[in-house]
Design an enzyme around this catalytic site. Structure first.
Site, short mmCIF file in Angstrom:
data_model
loop_
_atom_site.label_atom_id
_atom_site.label_comp_id
_atom_site.label_asym_id
_atom_site.label_seq_id
_atom_site.Cartn_x
_atom_site.Cartn_y
_atom_site.Cartn_z
CG ASP A 79 -0.34 0.07 2.50
OD1 ASP A 79 0.86 -0.65 2.63
OD2 ASP A 79 -0.53 0.89 3.57
CD GLU A 146 4.09 0.64 6.85
OE1 GLU A 146 4.99 0.92 7.51
OE2 GLU A 146 3.67 1.57 5.78
#
Length: 491
Positions: A79, A146
């Protein structure tokens, strides 16, 4: 030097970086990139698993001669933080990142680049696809969310992994080895809103903070950059002391782990207060341009008439509590390390302020490499919330990564670097959340290191990646994997 994207993507790392840059991968929107990774593995007949959190684990056997070397876990996250400049037309849920080269740097176009942590994904895919690279058995794990919750790493099932050596590729400085990181927690203060009818004969104005550089709330917290949420709090507090006004809305920041660059507040004032309001905003421009002349020289506050007719505003008590929250919620560096010179030990960032129909939310990202100090920051937040009659929500708590003086993988990286460059590599710790801490907590005895190329202004639309550093770090990475065969792991 590369001048054209078409030439740059001939390099395997940038080839895959360009591929993933076409796929939406904002935090919480990783299904497409996760599925791409699964297809990539299946097309190459590699063992692959996609879990419920959309984490992807891909395993590749050792190259001949490396079968008896310890298995290595290669890890990064899929991400990215989605930030764009005001006025930029870009839909992060469907539009590809537009890459461009400036000198020896790779940029996006008015958006975040996603080098954090697209570099790890690109390295991993290039390695998995390579027929020339020499390496032990690999377990590549690419996690989700994350940047927001660490939810992917927290959901990892350690039974899926056999390796006891971890190479994380989420560092942002070449020629340095990252060996320790901070733990963190997201803390949100929720203030109930008591609404009242908007007074007659008032006009609505938007006060906007713009021109700040922002940055990663861990990496850049020591740069003295302005926090737009804290700035709007100071302005609203100052105005309240001199000008009667009604507060209707506060909105600022987009992620708790990014120092907020832009915040807006809507206020209603009577006609006879407008000139004084304009004078105060001009005064604040002068104040901030002096205070932030080095860290944020382009800061500016604008005042704009809002044509929309608002029917409700905050009660005076809600207004005062909102201002008190903006002023009192801790922000910035809380303590410096006495062991590592220049390292921020503890900090907190008031990253996001939002107004809903029922509540004002003040969300902070708090970090510390010392667990007890992280607890202390949270306790202060709890006391402020109690005094102001607010609810405090704590979530996404993740552990710190303590320094391991006996790390064998660090010694191997040090050895290869010295042979390659003739000098010792710099050992660093970082004031940011790295997934190493979570994985070490899950896998007892895990020996971890983190590397990465030079990146700048991550989490902002000015994010850029050094092309030569990316290539240098890639070659260093491959050299370490190759050298694992001759390293004495029993020493």
């Amino acid at each position: 030097m590369y001048h054209f994207i078409e030439d740059l993507i001939q390099h395997p790392v940038f080839y895959y970086f360009s591929k993933i840059s076409k796929i939406p991968r904002g935090s919480g929107n990783e299904k497409a990139i996760s599925d791409y990774l699964v297809r990539f593995a299946k097309e190459r007949h590699l063992e692959v698993k996609q879990d419920a959190a959309l984490n992807v684990i891909i395993k590749k056997p050792a190259t001949p001669g490396y079968e008896n070397i310890p298995t290595v876990i290669i890890q990064g996250h899929m991400d990215m933080v989605c930030e764009k400049n005001t006025g930029t037309v870009h839909d992060f849920e469907k539009d590809p990142i537009q890459l461009r080269i400036v000198d020896d740097m790779l940029y996006a176009t008015n958006t975040t680049l996603g080098a954090d942590n697209g570099v790890a994904v690109a390295y991993a895919l290039a390695l998995l696809d390579s027929k020339e690279a020499l390496h032990p058995a690999l377990e590549v794990i690419i996690t989700t969310e994350e940047e927001t919750t660490m939810g992917g790493a927290l959901a990892v099932d350690p039974s899926d992994l056999k390796g006891k050596i971890l190479i994380n590729i989420d560092s942002e400085e070449d020629h340095k080895l990252l060996v320790s990181s901070a733990g963190g927690i997201k803390v949100t203060q929720s203030l109930p809103i008591a609404w009242e009818e908007a007074p007659k004969n008032t006009a609505a104005y938007s006060i906007s903070v713009r021109g700040l550089r922002g940055g990663h709330s861990g990496i850049s917290i020591n740069k003295g950059r302005g926090n737009s949420n804290k700035i709007i709090g100071r302005i609203l507090a100052d105005l309240a002391a001199e000008i009667p006004y009604y507060l209707q809305k506060i909105c600022g920041g987009s992620a708790t782990n990014a120092i907020p660059r832009e915040t807006d507040a809507i206020i209603l004032v009577s006609e006879n207060s407008i000139k004084k309001l304009e004078a105060k905003i001009a005064e604040w421009n002068t104040i901030l341009q002096y205070e932030l002349k080095t860290s944020d020289p382009e800061v500016h506050i604008s005042l704009n008439f809002v044509e929309f007719e608002f029917t409700h505003v905050f009660s005076e008590q809600t207004k005062q509590k909102a201002i008190a929250s903006l002023m009192l919620i801790p922000n910035g560096i809380q303590s410096m390390s006495m062991d590592i010179e220049g390292l921020v030990e503890s900090s907190t960032n008031l990253g996001v302020v939002t107004t809903s129909e029922t509540e004002l939310h003040f969300a902070s990202d708090s970090r510390s490499s010392v667990k007890s100090l992280k607890v202390d920051i949270v306790k202060k937040a709890q006391l402020i919330a109690e005094v102001l009659g607010c609810e405090l929500i704590m979530e996404n708590d993740y552990p710190e990564w303590p320094y391991n003086p006996d790390s064998k993988i660090r010694k191997l990286f040090e050895k290869v670097y010295k042979e390659k460059h003739g000098t010792d590599i710099e050992i660093i710790a970082v004031h940011a959340g790295i997934e190493c801490g979570i994985l070490i907590d899950k896998i007892p005895g895990l020996d971890a290191i983190s590397i990465g190329p030079d990146m700048y202004n991550v989490h902002t639309p000015n994010e850029h990646l050094s092309i030569p550093s990316t290539i240098n770090n890639w070659e260093y990475f491959l050299s370490v994997l190759k050298e694992m065969k001759s390293f004495d792991w029993e020493e």
